[in-house]
Motif scaffolding. Structure first.
Motif, PDB file in Angstrom:
ATOM      1  N   UNK A   1       1.255  -1.605   0.104  1.00  0.00           N
ATOM      2  CA  UNK A   1      -0.172  -0.149   0.153  1.00  0.00           C
ATOM      3  C   UNK A   1       0.883   1.192   0.638  1.00  0.00           C
ATOM      4  N   UNK A   2       0.236   2.450  -0.514  1.00  0.00           N
ATOM      5  CA  UNK A   2       0.912   3.575  -0.523  1.00  0.00           C
ATOM      6  C   UNK A   2       0.875   3.808   0.860  1.00  0.00           C
ATOM      7  N   UNK A   3       0.159   3.986   2.369  1.00  0.00           N
ATOM      8  CA  UNK A   3       0.594   4.732   2.904  1.00  0.00           C
ATOM      9  C   UNK A   3       0.633   3.335   4.658  1.00  0.00           C
ATOM     10  N   UNK A   4       0.177   2.512   3.976  1.00  0.00           N
ATOM     11  CA  UNK A   4      -0.267   1.517   5.313  1.00  0.00           C
ATOM     12  C   UNK A   4       0.793   0.361   4.723  1.00  0.00           C
ATOM     13  N   UNK A   5       2.261  -0.455   6.107  1.00  0.00           N
ATOM     14  CA  UNK A   5       2.807  -1.552   5.826  1.00  0.00           C
ATOM     15  C   UNK A   5       1.597  -2.429   4.780  1.00  0.00           C
ATOM     16  N   UNK A   6       2.765  -3.317   4.175  1.00  0.00           N
ATOM     17  CA  UNK A   6       2.215  -4.714   3.996  1.00  0.00           C
ATOM     18  C   UNK A   6       1.414  -5.528   4.669  1.00  0.00           C
ATOM     19  N   UNK A   7       1.293  -6.686   3.561  1.00  0.00           N
ATOM     20  CA  UNK A   7      -0.110  -7.731   4.387  1.00  0.00           C
ATOM     21  C   UNK A   7       0.220  -8.503   3.555  1.00  0.00           C
ATOM     22  N   UNK A   8      -0.069 -10.315   4.091  1.00  0.00           N
ATOM     23  CA  UNK A   8       0.188 -11.283   3.733  1.00  0.00           C
ATOM     24  C   UNK A   8      -0.950 -12.239   4.015  1.00  0.00           C
ATOM     25  N   UNK A   9      -2.281 -12.583   3.009  1.00  0.00           N
ATOM     26  CA  UNK A   9      -3.431 -13.383   2.997  1.00  0.00           C
ATOM     27  C   UNK A   9      -3.015 -14.550   2.633  1.00  0.00           C
ATOM     28  N   UNK A  10      -3.327 -15.566   3.204  1.00  0.00           N
ATOM     29  CA  UNK A  10      -3.386 -16.934   3.486  1.00  0.00           C
ATOM     30  C   UNK A  10      -4.241 -18.524   4.434  1.00  0.00           C
ATOM     31  N   UNK A  11      -4.693 -18.713   2.652  1.00  0.00           N
ATOM     32  CA  UNK A  11      -6.010 -19.804   3.024  1.00  0.00           C
ATOM     33  C   UNK A  11      -5.439 -20.845   3.050  1.00  0.00           C
ATOM     34  N   UNK A  12      -6.495 -22.054   3.349  1.00  0.00           N
ATOM     35  CA  UNK A  12      -6.334 -23.064   3.783  1.00  0.00           C
ATOM     36  C   UNK A  12      -7.420 -23.512   3.079  1.00  0.00           C
ATOM     37  N   UNK A  13      -8.401 -25.308   2.923  1.00  0.00           N
ATOM     38  CA  UNK A  13      -9.601 -25.220   2.978  1.00  0.00           C
ATOM     39  C   UNK A  13     -10.436 -24.891   4.103  1.00  0.00           C
ATOM     40  N   UNK A  14     -11.893 -23.811   3.834  1.00  0.00           N
ATOM     41  CA  UNK A  14     -12.393 -23.253   4.563  1.00  0.00           C
ATOM     42  C   UNK A  14     -11.526 -22.720   5.934  1.00  0.00           C
TER      43      UNK A  14
END
Length: 275
Positions: free
Chosen positions: A218-231
């Motif tokens: 993002x321009x003015x916010x720290x990065x984030x990571x989304x991780x996903x498994x089943x459900x």
């Protein structure tokens, strides 16, 4: 970003929450930056909630309640504000996608939701919940297609995705659906702002995550990571974890086919589904 002072609190639950947060913060004599420090987030994030451009998260609302001594008022408002057409575990990530400058994703088994065609999305959703009613399936498909619009404009995020070759080979929805889906990926790449690579089976062991991972900056916010498994899924903002996922994504891109080679493989695989 809209000015919080110009928002009509009655225009939406999100605007009402933002107005209430601003009222309580100012009554406590705190700036956005100072409140952010006290609840372990950025002042920019507080400002975005007040301006109704970000949904409040329950854990953050609880921390703000504790600092402002509201008796749990903001936490009680959260369910009203955070209703989403997406699964609960994914709602926060879906909210962030339109705000991202870049989205980098590793897709080990399925075409990413942002690139899915209607028929491919329907096949995935039906497979995940075969007992869902037709209207439920239709609503979930519509929500997924609505997400994809974020990539359609010149101001949307740049999207860089690495597919495992298994994504191309798995016949989701049958051969006609797969052929249409793969052709759609090629067409989307031709419009620009989308880059796709394929991690071939011949790469063998590699530094990918066990499941999908999507890194947003993002321009003015720290990065984030989304991780996903089943459900289930999780939005991660811990700097150490984010850095580790960024490194894994970089390593996967390094061993993947070039963008040109990847498109050639995607096109040839699409034609195989036509036969």
């Amino acid at each position: 970003m809209a000015n919080a002072k110009e928002l009509d609190p009655s225009s939406s639950p999100k605007a009402f929450f933002g107005a209430e947060l601003r009222r309580l913060r100012e009554a406590a004599g705190l700036s956005q930056e100072r409140l952010g420090e006290l609840v372990f987030c950025s002042g920019t994030y507080i400002g975005q909630i007040e301006a109704a451009t970000r949904n409040p998260q329950l854990d953050l609302a609880e921390r703000i309640d504790a600092v402002l001594n509201t008796g749990g008022y903001l936490a009680r408002l959260c369910p009203m504000v955070t209703r989403s057409r997406h699964a609960d575990y994914f709602a926060a990530a879906a909210e962030l996608e339109p705000m991202a400058v870049t989205i980098s994703e590793y897709a080990p088994t399925l075409v990413p939701g942002l690139l899915q065609t209607e028929e491919y999305a329907r096949a995935v959703i039906r497979a995940a919940d075969p007992l869902a009613l037709p209207e439920q399936v239709a609503e979930r498909v519509a929500a997924r297609l609505e997400r994809a619009r974020v990539l359609g404009g010149p101001t949307g995020p740049e999207f860089w995705c690495v597919f495992h070759e298994a994504v191309l080979r798995l016949p989701v929805g049958g051969a006609p659906v797969m052929r249409q889906q793969l052709h759609s990926v090629v067409e989307l790449v031709s419009f620009g702002r989308i880059l796709v690579q394929v991690l071939p089976f011949t790469a063998g062991a590699h530094a990918s995550t066990a499941g999908m991972a999507s890194l947003m900056t993002f321009v003015d916010s720290p990065p984030v990571v989304y991780v996903e498994g089943q459900h289930s899924g999780q939005l991660l903002d811990d700097p150490v974890l984010v850095a580790a996922y960024r490194r894994s994504l970089d390593l996967v891109r390094a061993v993947a086919l070039s963008p040109e080679e990847s498109l050639t493989l995607i096109k040839s695989t699409a034609e195989e589904f036509a036969r």
